[in-house]
Design an enzyme around this catalytic site. Structure first.
Site, PDB file in Angstrom:
ATOM      1  N   ALA A 145       0.833  -1.207   0.000  1.00 33.82           N
ATOM      2  CA  ALA A 145       0.000   0.000   0.000  1.00 33.82           C
ATOM      3  C   ALA A 145       0.863   1.251   0.000  1.00 33.82           C
ATOM      4  O   ALA A 145       0.543   2.240  -0.672  1.00 33.82           O
ATOM      5  CB  ALA A 145      -0.927  -0.004   1.213  1.00 33.82           C
ATOM      6  N   CYS A 198      -0.727  -6.300  14.840  1.00 34.80           N
ATOM      7  CA  CYS A 198      -1.645  -5.443  14.090  1.00 34.80           C
ATOM      8  C   CYS A 198      -3.020  -6.116  14.025  1.00 34.80           C
ATOM      9  O   CYS A 198      -3.518  -6.591  15.038  1.00 34.80           O
ATOM     10  CB  CYS A 198      -1.046  -5.158  12.723  1.00 34.80           C
ATOM     11  SG  CYS A 198      -1.702  -3.694  11.934  1.00 34.80           S
TER      12      CYS A 198
END
Length: 648
Positions: A145, A198
């Site tokens: 990303a 995460c």
């Protein structure tokens, strides 16, 4: 970090620039930023997680009223300890939607604030979308990303404030095409060795995600269960199905025989495995929680669980178990889980409450649990040896670091808005350090570094691609080198100095024409194929990006003597004579390098040199006509006169 509050006044027609020197010896532009500038600025925030929540809070309280937020993730209960815009009743909802709602309520100009949420992946947005913003701010946790946003901002000419954190470490920098500074891909991105916790519980896609999950499962079983990221409140509206099963370990009455103890543990093991890998998965599927997962999981069959626990009669430490370097099957993982759990529960003293990678039984339990989860999500399983190497390098995210980094991003944003033509002079690459410097600083700013002349993204440098053309097919080359390693999304490949197209993707592409080339070896491709010294041009018009690569036909070997398939090396362009002369006599900064450890995909970096380096420019690329080549080597009738866009 306290975020400066913008003055509550309107702008005047003239503003006097004020420059102060801070304790680092840097000249900082401290000109007051007019409120009208803040209110007219349109921002794009990519990511609404740990840094993203802090960043949106800062931006909202600073008076920014026009912000778009992109994030694909949904809120998990494990996010609540550091992503403070979310509450328990938000679990399962899109992060970007809830973050925008919370940030809007914080705004001192609530009625004027317009925070727009996009629950999508960043790759769904093209250059034209990015051009509508004044500045883009990244709050991402993966390389793919970050690469995409970096390329979109370069192509659209929009400044990017890039940031990342891991544990106590973090960094913040500014990327801007017009300012002649380093882009995100100017520094190599090796495979990260350090991982943060995460979004492990939601949609795992890598082995490390499953290993972190399994470590948290161990904590839920034997440690402080409320501190495990798998802990769920059993009194909430959405009652947990697995927590009561996992936390109610068997107890043995006085005088119980070993056989009775083992039977009790076997029943407990089957209940735990069923709750975690069957009942819970089925529940989440019915709630459509896995719609963003790369692979939708299927519940582990009850028959397989029963077979695995029944076949695991020996101890976890016997030589009958699979080798530490052998990748087990799901059935073997169930058996290993049962054996390790049995031995742990039968220890004369309770097992350690904290994970210990050097404790064989703990590591065996964690490896088995992670492999079962990986199996459900079609993720490659790991040997005990490999899992131990990954598990020993996982570190948690820390809310304080995220707050500091988000504050630094807003300070850099202020500098951009004060004078977008002096980004290189006014902005800084800032590090958040775990240990203070000799002067007592925990935040270390340095000048923005110049572009790496070897960068194929912002400097159009040539690449040297080393691989065996007699072993690689075109399909494997595109998947592993072009897309996975170089980050192209919709590549078109041309050979023979860019004259012959052998593969094409994207809008208007004739993909069907070239499918027949995919299984062919590189050396057997039409139009002469790719051979030693051959040139391949890779284009991606969705990213306004192209690069030329020279193919070197050789087997690529690693340091241990094993073949590692391929290597990509940048070719440094020749420095212009006048540039070289200007650089003569400059001293290098002799500060020690510091390691900036990475997020899930954020990589190691080194301390930037503060000396200015003359920017290098590349020659213009001219448009060329390309011949489309089919599998027979014939020229297809249609001809494209594609414009080449250089990103410098």
């Amino acid at each position: 970090m306290t975020v400066p509050t913008p003055p509550d006044t309107t702008t005047t027609t003239t503003t006097t620039t004020t420059t102060n020197t801070n304790s680092h010896g840097n000249n900082i532009n401290t000109t007051p930023l007019p409120l009208s500038t803040i209110q007219s600025t349109k921002l794009l925030v990519v990511g609404a997680g740990g840094i993203g929540c802090e960043l949106l809070k800062n931006l909202s309280l600073s008076g920014f009223t026009s912000i778009d937020v992109i994030d694909l993730d949904t809120i998990d209960i494990s996010n609540l300890n550091r992503q403070f815009l979310f509450r328990k009743h938000h679990v399962g909802k899109p992060k970007c939607v809830i973050a925008c709602e919370a940030a809007t309520k914080m705004s001192p100009r609530f009625d004027e604030a317009k925070f727009t949420a996009h629950h999508s992946k960043i790759q769904d947005f093209d250059v034209s979308f990015f051009k509508t913003f004044t500045v883009v701010l990244n709050a991402l946790d993966n390389v793919d990303a970050r690469r995409y946003v970096n390329r979109m901002c370069l192509a659209s000419g929009v400044p990017l404030v890039e940031a990342g954190s891991t544990g106590y470490l973090g960094q913040c920098t500014v990327i801007d095409k017009a300012s002649g500074v380093e882009c995100y891909e100017c520094q190599s991105k090796p495979t990260p060795k350090v991982y943060p916790i995460c979004t492990i519980r939601s949609t795992p896609s890598q082995p490390v995600h499953c290993i972190v999950w399994a470590k948290e499962l161990y904590k839920l079983m034997f440690g402080l269960k409320e501190e495990s990221m798998l802990w769920e409140d059993m009194e909430g509206d959405e009652k947990s199905l697995y927590v009561p099963v996992v936390t109610e370990k068997p107890t043995f009455p006085e005088g119980a025989t070993m056989e009775e103890k083992k039977d009790s543990i076997k029943k407990y093991t089957e209940n735990v495995l069923t709750a975690l890998f069957n009942t819970e998965i089925d529940k989440q599927l019915k709630m459509d929680r896995y719609k963003t997962a790369k692979c939708t999981p299927a519940p582990l069959p009850a028959s397989l669980i029963s077979e695995g626990t029944s076949s695991s009669s020996s101890s976890a430490t016997t030589t009958n178990n699979p080798s530490a370097k052998t990748i087990p099957t799901p059935l073997q993982s169930i058996s290993s889980f049962h054996r390790a759990l049995t031995d742990l529960l039968l220890l004369p003293t309770p097992p350690p409450g904290e994970f210990d990678k050097d404790h064989y039984l703990i590591m065996s339990l964690v490896t088995s649990a992670s492999n079962l989860r990986a199996h459900l999500f079609s993720i490659p399983l790991q040997s005990l040896y490999d899992a131990k190497g990954i598990a020993g390098n996982i570190i948690p995210a820390i809310a304080t670091t995220n707050a500091i980094i988000a504050g630094l991003q807003v300070l850099q944003l202020y500098q951009i808005l004060r004078d977008s033509k002096k980004i290189k002079e006014n902005c800084r690459y800032s590090y958040c350090l775990r240990d203070k410097t000799r002067k007592g600083y925990y935040v270390q700013p340095v000048k923005l570094p110049p572009p790496n002349p070897n960068c194929f993204v912002c400097r159009n440098a040539k690449l040297e691609i080393k691989l065996n053309v007699s072993k690689w097919t075109l399909a494997e080359f595109i998947k592993r080198v072009v897309k996975a390693h170089l980050g192209f999304g919709e590549p078109t490949l041309l050979i023979n100095e860019g004259g012959d197209v052998i593969h094409e993707e994207g809008d208007g592409a004739d993909e069907e024409v070239y499918k027949v080339n995919l299984p062919k070896l590189l050396k057997e491709l039409p139009a002469g194929g790719l051979k030693d010294g051959g040139m391949v041009r890779i284009e991606d018009f969705s990213q306004n990006l192209e690069v030329d690569g020279v193919v070197i036909d050789e087997d690529v070997m690693g340091e241990d003597g094993e073949e590692i398939s391929f290597a990509v090396v940048g070719e440094e362009p020749k420095v212009r004579e006048e540039t070289a002369k200007k650089d003569e006599g400059k001293d290098d900064d002799d500060d020690d390098d510091i390691e900036v450890v990475a997020m899930d995909g954020e990589e190691k970096g080194t301390k930037r040199k503060s000396d200015d380096v003359e920017e290098m420019s590349e020659g213009d690329a001219s448009p060329k006509k390309r011949r489309k080549v089919d599998n027979g080597g014939a020229v297809v009738e249609s001809v494209k006169n594609c414009e080449v866009i250089e990103i410098d």
